[in-house]
Design an enzyme around this catalytic site. Structure first.
Site, mmCIF file in Angstrom:
data_model
loop_
_atom_site.group_PDB
_atom_site.id
_atom_site.type_symbol
_atom_site.label_atom_id
_atom_site.label_comp_id
_atom_site.label_asym_id
_atom_site.label_seq_id
_atom_site.Cartn_x
_atom_site.Cartn_y
_atom_site.Cartn_z
ATOM 1 N N SER A 1 0.825 -1.206 0.000
ATOM 2 C CA SER A 1 0.000 0.000 0.000
ATOM 3 C C SER A 1 0.861 1.259 0.000
ATOM 4 C CB SER A 1 -0.902 0.005 1.233
ATOM 5 O OG SER A 1 -1.627 1.211 1.315
ATOM 6 N N MET A 2 0.484 2.201 -0.852
ATOM 7 C CA MET A 2 1.112 3.529 -0.871
ATOM 8 C C MET A 2 0.010 4.561 -1.020
ATOM 9 S SD MET A 2 4.261 2.988 -3.516
ATOM 10 C CE MET A 2 3.232 1.980 -4.590
ATOM 11 N N GLU B 1 2.406 0.407 11.981
ATOM 12 C CA GLU B 1 2.885 1.777 11.761
ATOM 13 C C GLU B 1 2.356 2.788 12.772
ATOM 14 O OE1 GLU B 1 4.939 0.239 8.420
ATOM 15 O OE2 GLU B 1 2.986 -0.261 9.188
ATOM 16 N N TYR C 1 -0.787 3.217 13.751
ATOM 17 C CA TYR C 1 -2.150 3.673 13.516
ATOM 18 C C TYR C 1 -3.116 3.099 14.562
ATOM 19 C CZ TYR C 1 -0.602 5.649 9.065
ATOM 20 O OH TYR C 1 0.034 6.397 8.105
ATOM 21 N N ARG D 1 -1.933 -6.508 8.483
ATOM 22 C CA ARG D 1 -0.582 -5.923 8.562
ATOM 23 C C ARG D 1 -0.207 -5.782 10.029
ATOM 24 N NH1 ARG D 1 2.339 -1.736 4.555
ATOM 25 N NH2 ARG D 1 4.315 -1.627 5.650
ATOM 26 N N HIS E 1 5.246 5.658 12.921
ATOM 27 C CA HIS E 1 5.628 6.894 12.233
ATOM 28 C C HIS E 1 6.402 7.845 13.147
ATOM 29 C CE1 HIS E 1 3.971 6.204 8.344
ATOM 30 N NE2 HIS E 1 2.743 6.045 8.779
ATOM 31 N N GLN F 1 11.473 11.488 -2.433
ATOM 32 C CA GLN F 1 11.266 12.886 -2.803
ATOM 33 C C GLN F 1 9.950 13.147 -3.524
ATOM 34 O OE1 GLN F 1 14.687 14.719 -4.713
ATOM 35 N NE2 GLN F 1 16.080 13.489 -3.496
ATOM 36 N N LYS G 1 17.394 26.597 11.922
ATOM 37 C CA LYS G 1 17.790 25.195 11.835
ATOM 38 C C LYS G 1 18.363 24.867 10.469
ATOM 39 C CE LYS G 1 14.539 22.008 11.720
ATOM 40 N NZ LYS G 1 13.467 21.111 12.177
ATOM 41 N N GLU H 1 18.406 24.822 -6.293
ATOM 42 C CA GLU H 1 18.810 23.604 -5.583
ATOM 43 C C GLU H 1 18.898 22.510 -6.633
ATOM 44 O OE1 GLU H 1 19.688 22.129 -2.809
ATOM 45 O OE2 GLU H 1 19.707 23.849 -1.472
ATOM 46 N N LEU H 2 19.923 21.708 -6.605
ATOM 47 C CA LEU H 2 19.994 20.597 -7.533
ATOM 48 C C LEU H 2 18.810 19.679 -7.254
ATOM 49 C CD1 LEU H 2 23.780 19.712 -7.625
ATOM 50 C CD2 LEU H 2 22.439 21.076 -9.209
#
Length: 685
Positions: free
Chosen positions: A29-30, A169, A171, A219, A257, A349, A577, A668-669
């Site tokens: 799952s995503m 996770e 939850y 899960r 998480h 990313q 920061k 930014e690269l």
């Protein structure tokens, strides 16, 4: 070697009794964002259909809440009515038309919900949400259970082949299991038998509601990685109980998480947690329990998946992001084309970072992911000639996409190898996966027929004389000149000197610039040459404080990092920061890694002068408190500027010129933007 010989375990069917899966690959799952609006359902259908066509054994959707209380955020994807179930038919029909199978994940976030209606076993606010949850009454718990059951029956009505109950996770269900979040003293708290009632009730009553011929994946959080997490005996006890209650498959969940241990980032070794699933499988098999187990996290090649299964760690492997990167992962493995797989580099990313910013997810190395109906690569009606200058991420994606469409493409680069800035990134400890992207693009160049010209610094005259239909400038960037007095001295190096040319660096180093490159350089410098914890699982587990859950509750102990190779000070001009613009889901990992290596990070610094003894700095707008930071070497990572020297003469000659990647924008690269930009431009020309 034939695919059947190379991957006999990975490609073997799995008999579940009432149905047989064609192979041992589960698409985990995503959350992509497609779940959160009915307007996205046609796109979600295309997204899953493409992966079903690619041969995945069983797919699991992103999480759908069973009710409002279980939302991830306001108006998040919910399956609670027959009308909603009918809308899902477009997804399940598309998957079944391709011969695939798909399960819906039921995700109740509990105290992780980013909304004011969240509920939990106890009123304990989570560190990742500003909303304190309401403590459920016994009747309230019963309502949540009924919501799970309703969601499962509606999933069956919608045509799904099964559901996954998200019990890990950190939850909702997970929150009942541990005293960290469950302070109840009634029948749902206290002794573990009470705390585990919720998942057992859900699975047993769900099985009764959906019948015997419907897949229920549970899960299970096998390694919480939080203090006061579940003990190993408790995890095994729960695994047995949910199996007896009617679960078809047990999937592995690793870490809450809020855990301060990375679990899926690129710096995590491949298959880093398969030993946990093997431990569970061994415990269950010893008691005669043969339920199939799925192992998860950082399994990104057929070879890794095959080895994990051959070693008896699990009965299936879960690949989530690898199937974002390449929907034909299984098909290519079956056809003996593993070298053609676009490998997930676990950068987060474009997938997780997007999800946590409420943007539709996609993939850095495959910008078509979750954009299948939008970014379509079609053959061109007219064959044209293009020159692409620069074989970095933008140039590679543009050149290969143009060639795939049938155009004649000449790709020029002054270097002896393709890759551009990726050749710097792949040298950073924990970023070895970047080798895979360059391997993939090298293969794509071969397959699409791009004409590659390396060691060639092509000039504007040659490009004009070539009479190309278009020239794509992917010439990248050059380091920005920070204009610090004394920077010409021998003790000053650029990040290119360090990473590409291997120039010697002293024992005490000041790094100027705390963007992504500055953090990478710091990581490179504190790691001994030829050493990377990513390549050594034992060292990585010790470095992050991961322990055997059978000896330590929750499987987390004090980290034991190896000593740093150098003393590094990381500086930035901006106050505040350092690294706050790093990836949303990985920035904390980079900061924590450097802190463990005793890197001093200082913001609000003015760079006054570099001397043989170090860097003279002041602080703030008043340039106060002048100080010499003693060091042997200063490394400049002070940003980049676009390299566009070819643009003006080409435009003046009337050549159609397109800027992409760092040549277009160098703030930014950004490989994500570069590959996406190159692909989209090439698809449109």
């Amino acid at each position: 070697m034939s695919p059947a010989t190379a991957y006999p375990h990975l490609l073997a069917p799995l008999d579940l009794g009432f149905t047989t899966l064609p192979n041992r690959v589960l698409m985990g799952s995503m959350h992509t964002g497609l779940e959160d609006g009915r307007k996205h359902f046609p796109a979600m259908a295309a997204y899953f259909a493409e992966r079903a066509r690619g041969g995945v054994g069983l797919m699991v959707t992103g999480g759908f809440a069973p009710n409002i209380a279980g939302w991830t955020k306001p108006l998040a994807g919910t399956l609670a009515t027959s009308a909603a179930a009918r809308r899902h038919r477009v997804v399940t029909d598309a998957v079944h038309a391709e011969g695939g199978r798909i399960a819906l994940q039921i995700l109740h976030t509990g105290r992780y919900g980013y909304h004011p209606f969240c509920v939990a076993p106890s009123r304990i606010k989570s560190p990742i949400s500003p909303f304190a949850p309401y403590e459920l009454s016994a009747r309230g718990i019963e309502r949540q259970i009924r919501a799970f059951l309703r969601c499962a029956t509606l999933a069956r009505e919608a045509g799904y082949d099964g559901v996954e109950v998200m019990g890990s996770e950190g939850y909702f269900i997970n929150q009942f299991l541990v005293t960290h979040t469950n302070h109840r003293t009634d029948a749902w708290g206290g002794a573990y038998e009470n705390r585990m009632r919720l998942p057992v009730e859900i699975v047993s009553r769900m099985r009764e509601a959906v019948g015997r011929d419907f897949i229920i994946i549970y899960r299970l959080s096998m390694l919480d990685l939080i203090p006061d997490g579940s003990s190993w005996d408790e995890v095994v006890q729960l695994a047995k109980a949910v199996t007896q209650a009617g679960a078809t498959i047990l999937n592995t969940g690793i870490g809450w998480h809020e855990a301060r241990v990375p679990t899926i980032a690129t710096s995590v070794p491949r298959g880093a947690f398969t030993w946990v699933t093997k431990k569970m499988r061994t415990a269950l098999r010893a008691q005669g329990i043969t339920i199939p187990l799925v192992t998860s996290n950082r399994i990104n090649t057929p070879e890794v998946g095959e080895q994990v299964l051959a070693d008896g760690c699990a009965d299936m492997v879960s690949l989530a992001r690898p199937l974002l990167a390449d929907p034909e992962f299984v098909l290519k493995a079956r056809q003996g084309r593993a070298q053609d797989i676009n490998t997930c580099i676990a950068c987060n990313q474009a997938c997780l970072d997007h999800a946590f910013k409420n943007e539709l997810a996609t993939c850095l190395v495959n910008p078509r992911a979750v954009r299948e109906t939008e970014l379509v690569i079609r053959s061109s009606a007219q064959r044209k000639r293009f020159a692409v200058v620069g074989a970095g991420p933008a140039g590679l994606s543009a050149a290969t996409t143009l060639a795939e469409r049938g155009h004649e493409v000449h790709l020029f680069d002054g270097s002896e190898r393709i890759g551009g800035q990726f050749n710097l990134a792949k040298r950073i400890p924990g970023k070895e996966e970047f080798h895979e992207t360059l391997r993939y693009f090298g293969r794509r160049i071969e397959l699409t027929g791009v004409r590659l010209h390396l060691n060639t610094r092509v000039g504007s005259d040659a490009l004009i004389a070539g009479k190309y239909d278009g020239v794509l400038l992917a010439t990248g960037v050059v380091p920005r000149d920070p204009k610090i007095p004394g920077q010409e001295a021998a003790n000053v190096l650029s990040y290119i000197d360090v990473l590409l040319h291997g120039k010697p660096v002293g024992e005490r180093v000041v790094v100027i610039g705390a963007g992504g490159i500055g953090f990478d350089i710091a990581e490179f410098l504190v790691t001994p040459p030829g050493h990377s914890p990513t390549m050594n699982l034992h060292e990585w587990l010790a470095e992050w404080g991961v322990a055997d859950p059978e000896t330590v509750r929750g499987g987390v102990v004090r980290p034991q990092p190896a000593p740093p190779a150098r003393k590094v000070t990381l500086l930035q001009r901006k106050p505040g920061k350092l690294g706050k613009n790093l990836g949303k889901t990985t920035g904390w990992i980079h900061r924590a890694a450097l802190q463990m290596k005793q890197v001093e990070m200082i913001g609000g610094v003015n760079y006054e002068r570099i001397t043989p003894g170090g860097l003279l700095v002041t602080y703030g707008e008043q340039r106060r408190d002048g100080q010499l930071i003693e060091c042997d070497t200063v490394v400049l990572c002070a940003g980049q500027v676009p390299l566009r020297e070819l643009q003006a003469p080409l435009v003046a000659a009337g050549v159609a010129v397109h800027l992409i990647g760092g040549a277009d924008e160098a703030a930014e690269l950004d490989a994500k933007r570069a590959i996406d930009q190159g692909t989209r431009l090439a698809a449109s020309l």
